[in-house]
Design a protein around this motif. Structure first.
Motif, mmCIF file in Angstrom:
data_model
loop_
_atom_site.group_PDB
_atom_site.id
_atom_site.type_symbol
_atom_site.label_atom_id
_atom_site.label_comp_id
_atom_site.label_asym_id
_atom_site.label_seq_id
_atom_site.Cartn_x
_atom_site.Cartn_y
_atom_site.Cartn_z
ATOM 1 N N HIS A 1 -9.147 -27.523 11.597
ATOM 2 C CA HIS A 1 -10.193 -26.529 12.506
ATOM 3 C C HIS A 1 -9.553 -25.167 12.017
ATOM 4 O O HIS A 1 -8.457 -24.602 12.074
ATOM 5 N N ALA A 2 -10.686 -24.500 11.537
ATOM 6 C CA ALA A 2 -10.564 -23.236 10.949
ATOM 7 C C ALA A 2 -9.943 -22.065 11.941
ATOM 8 O O ALA A 2 -9.489 -20.878 11.785
ATOM 9 N N GLY A 3 -10.693 -22.475 13.129
ATOM 10 C CA GLY A 3 -10.349 -21.308 14.275
ATOM 11 C C GLY A 3 -8.985 -21.540 15.112
ATOM 12 O O GLY A 3 -8.108 -20.822 15.340
ATOM 13 N N SER A 4 -8.683 -22.960 15.585
ATOM 14 C CA SER A 4 -7.776 -23.251 16.445
ATOM 15 C C SER A 4 -6.263 -23.634 15.650
ATOM 16 O O SER A 4 -5.455 -23.393 16.053
ATOM 17 N N SER A 5 -6.705 -24.172 14.639
ATOM 18 C CA SER A 5 -5.112 -24.485 13.960
ATOM 19 C C SER A 5 -5.133 -24.236 12.249
ATOM 20 O O SER A 5 -5.253 -25.317 11.401
ATOM 21 N N PRO A 6 -5.816 -23.410 11.744
ATOM 22 C CA PRO A 6 -5.960 -23.161 10.398
ATOM 23 C C PRO A 6 -4.555 -23.313 9.447
ATOM 24 O O PRO A 6 -4.586 -23.680 8.304
ATOM 25 N N HIS A 7 -3.398 -23.009 10.430
ATOM 26 C CA HIS A 7 -2.130 -23.342 9.679
ATOM 27 C C HIS A 7 -1.639 -24.788 9.423
ATOM 28 O O HIS A 7 -0.909 -25.048 8.644
ATOM 29 N N LYS A 8 -2.683 -25.462 10.036
ATOM 30 C CA LYS A 8 -2.378 -27.110 9.569
ATOM 31 C C LYS A 8 -3.307 -27.774 8.335
ATOM 32 O O LYS A 8 -3.015 -28.732 8.125
ATOM 33 N N ASN B 1 -18.952 -26.877 -5.252
ATOM 34 C CA ASN B 1 -18.707 -27.137 -3.567
ATOM 35 C C ASN B 1 -17.593 -26.275 -3.228
ATOM 36 O O ASN B 1 -16.676 -26.281 -3.848
ATOM 37 N N GLY B 2 -18.144 -25.593 -2.098
ATOM 38 C CA GLY B 2 -17.078 -24.697 -1.570
ATOM 39 C C GLY B 2 -16.848 -25.240 -0.115
ATOM 40 O O GLY B 2 -16.265 -24.249 0.721
ATOM 41 N N GLY B 3 -17.096 -26.352 0.167
ATOM 42 C CA GLY B 3 -16.687 -26.589 1.530
ATOM 43 C C GLY B 3 -17.946 -27.194 2.341
ATOM 44 O O GLY B 3 -19.236 -26.911 1.651
ATOM 45 N N GLN B 4 -17.891 -27.759 3.461
ATOM 46 C CA GLN B 4 -18.992 -28.184 4.131
ATOM 47 C C GLN B 4 -19.642 -27.382 5.312
ATOM 48 O O GLN B 4 -20.487 -27.404 5.781
ATOM 49 N N ALA B 5 -18.478 -26.835 5.964
ATOM 50 C CA ALA B 5 -18.729 -25.963 7.176
ATOM 51 C C ALA B 5 -17.850 -24.757 7.297
ATOM 52 O O ALA B 5 -16.673 -25.056 7.061
ATOM 53 N N PRO B 6 -18.006 -23.812 8.052
ATOM 54 C CA PRO B 6 -17.285 -22.515 7.936
ATOM 55 C C PRO B 6 -15.967 -22.730 8.887
ATOM 56 O O PRO B 6 -15.052 -22.104 8.828
ATOM 57 N N GLU C 1 -11.383 -29.049 2.550
ATOM 58 C CA GLU C 1 -10.402 -30.201 2.067
ATOM 59 C C GLU C 1 -10.561 -30.431 0.388
ATOM 60 O O GLU C 1 -9.922 -30.853 -0.463
ATOM 61 N N TYR C 2 -11.987 -30.188 0.003
ATOM 62 C CA TYR C 2 -12.245 -30.262 -1.486
ATOM 63 C C TYR C 2 -12.989 -29.133 -1.707
ATOM 64 O O TYR C 2 -14.045 -28.593 -1.042
ATOM 65 N N ALA C 3 -12.751 -28.508 -2.970
ATOM 66 C CA ALA C 3 -13.613 -27.525 -3.645
ATOM 67 C C ALA C 3 -13.744 -27.955 -4.971
ATOM 68 O O ALA C 3 -12.869 -28.416 -5.802
ATOM 69 N N SER C 4 -14.965 -27.569 -5.920
ATOM 70 C CA SER C 4 -15.156 -27.783 -7.146
ATOM 71 C C SER C 4 -15.855 -26.556 -7.919
ATOM 72 O O SER C 4 -16.458 -25.905 -7.222
ATOM 73 N N GLY C 5 -15.628 -26.659 -9.265
ATOM 74 C CA GLY C 5 -16.471 -25.694 -9.885
ATOM 75 C C GLY C 5 -16.412 -26.246 -11.343
ATOM 76 O O GLY C 5 -15.886 -27.291 -11.837
ATOM 77 N N HIS C 6 -17.476 -25.578 -12.215
ATOM 78 C CA HIS C 6 -18.118 -26.307 -13.455
ATOM 79 C C HIS C 6 -17.835 -24.669 -14.378
ATOM 80 O O HIS C 6 -18.733 -24.029 -14.005
ATOM 81 N N PHE C 7 -17.273 -24.877 -15.364
ATOM 82 C CA PHE C 7 -16.928 -23.599 -16.283
ATOM 83 C C PHE C 7 -17.470 -24.034 -17.594
ATOM 84 O O PHE C 7 -17.044 -25.086 -18.061
ATOM 85 N N TYR C 8 -17.833 -23.045 -18.460
ATOM 86 C CA TYR C 8 -18.291 -23.024 -19.718
ATOM 87 C C TYR C 8 -16.985 -22.253 -20.448
ATOM 88 O O TYR C 8 -16.732 -21.197 -20.146
ATOM 89 N N ILE C 9 -16.447 -22.741 -21.699
ATOM 90 C CA ILE C 9 -15.856 -21.658 -22.636
ATOM 91 C C ILE C 9 -16.853 -21.781 -23.809
ATOM 92 O O ILE C 9 -17.243 -22.730 -24.583
#
Length: 405
Positions: A192-199, A233-238, A243-251
């Protein structure tokens, strides 16, 4: 039959079927299909080739919507290949004009094939889907498609490959950038981002560090090297620690070697971001197109033929470079990838304005002119052995660009 009579025969063929070619290009524009999904375009284009005596095989090189078409004479001679693209962009349709590219190449191939009884040799069309990317990245899960044609041996008996690309200006073949794709997957722990972000363990934090780390790296990159990407993907709810995030990059870079050299530095940033945030990272690598190997002897022929067709060729160096999997073909055989004007000078690809230009009277005039230029270029390569040898000598390094041109 004289060379001038053969050229007239080419023009007559293209003019005779002009309305059909434009109607097919309009039809494909009205039915845009993304990479590896071009079933409608494949059917329409292969039917056209069969109608004109080509033997066509679909589902080749590991792609269902790819095809190989061939028409040959009883006389020995060179093999000229035309590259057909027909995929559209996601959401925006034919904003790169591939509805024009595919039909232009096929119109040129049909016209040239009608002279084979006089010239000898063979005409091939390679139907190459997913130039804009497929299911994921260039060419979908199997990597970029034109490289698959090379790997499957479809270029082994080809002497020269030709195509023309719509643009704001008519230009000769120019450089393009090699690129690779990197997919980053960061895994953390939700909370929980409000009550227990440290966990929680924030996967998005790691992805943001990667993004910023790449931005910092850019100041030390050589000229012409590009790294750019998106967060997929930057998460599902603020209110939930992602628990998961993703990115796609070109070189991107001027050579494949530069791309390969830079990749470990990008990977190190991702691994450092994971270490700093307590996440884990999975990195997937996908090979994109090679840089384009320019053949100046071919460019000299194209300059002649564009000029003869009434096109003004802009010889100034192009600002800004992209990538194309035609680069892979250019490392296998001598290849031409010029551009033809379909709209205003400042026309930009992958925009609504470009999509509309690809369905305009000017765009369809360019289709016919481009087919004439490609067919005439093919005829010269079939009938001028010294010219073809210059092209091949430059490709093999036996002549310098100046000597060949």
């Amino acid at each position: 039959m004289s060379t001038s009579e053969l050229r007239a025969r080419l023009d007559q063929s293209i003019d005779q079927h002009r309305d059909d070619y434009i109607a097919i290009s309009k039809d494909i524009h009205a039915h845009p299909e993304t990479g590896n999904n071009e079933y409608y375009a494949n059917e329409v284009l292969t039917a056209l080739l069969r109608k004109h005596g080509f033997t066509v095989t679909s589902n080749v090189a590991g792609h269902e919507t790819a095809f190989y078409a061939v028409k040959e004479s009883a006389k020995p001679g060179p093999t000229i290949a035309y590259l057909a693209e027909y995929d559209a962009l996601i959401d925006i349709g034919h904003a790169c004009g591939h509805n024009i590219i595919g039909v232009t190449s096929i119109a040129a191939a049909i016209a040239l094939s009608e002279t084979l009884d006089q010239t000898g040799g063979k005409v091939v069309v390679l139907g190459t889907p997913a130039e804009e990317g497929g299911l994921r990245g260039k060419g979908g899960i199997n990597g970029n498609v034109k490289a698959r044609f090379v790997e499957h041996g479809f270029l082994e008996d080809v002497d020269v490959a030709l195509m023309v690309h719509p643009s704001g200006k008519t230009r000769l073949t120019g450089p393009s950038l090699a690129n690779n794709h990197l997919y980053f997957h960061f895994y953390g722990k939700p909370s929980h981002a409000g009550s227990s972000p440290h966990k929680g363990v924030n996967a998005l934090d790691a992805l943001v560090l990667l993004y910023n780390g790449i931005s910092v790296l850019r100041q030390q990159l050589p000229d012409g090297v590009r790294v750019h990407g998106i967060i997929t993907n930057g998460g599902q709810a603020p209110n939930v620690i992602p628990e998961y995030a993703s990115g796609h990059f070109y070189i991107r870079a001027a050579t494949r070697e530069q791309v390969i050299e830079l990749e470990p530095r990008i990977r190190a940033i991702a691994e450092g971001a994971a270490l700093a945030t307590g996440t884990t990272v999975k990195i997937e690598h996908q090979v994109g197109p090679r840089d384009f190997r320019i053949n100046h002897a071919l460019n000299a022929v194209l300059l002649d033929e564009f000029t003869a067709a009434g096109e003004h060729v802009d010889l100034k160096e192009k600002e800004g470079l992209g990538s194309t999997d035609a680069g892979d073909i250019s490392h296998a055989v001598p290849t031409a990838h010029p551009y033809i004007k379909i709209g205003p000078d400042d026309l930009i690809g992958h925009t609504v304005a470009f999509r509309e230009a690809a369905n305009s009277a000017k765009g369809y005039e360019a289709l016919i002119t481009g087919a004439q230029v490609l067919a005439r270029t093919g005829l010269r390569l079939l009938t001028e052995p010294a010219l073809l040898q210059d092209v091949k000598d430059e490709f093999a390094g036996r002549k310098t660009a100046t000597q060949a041109a």
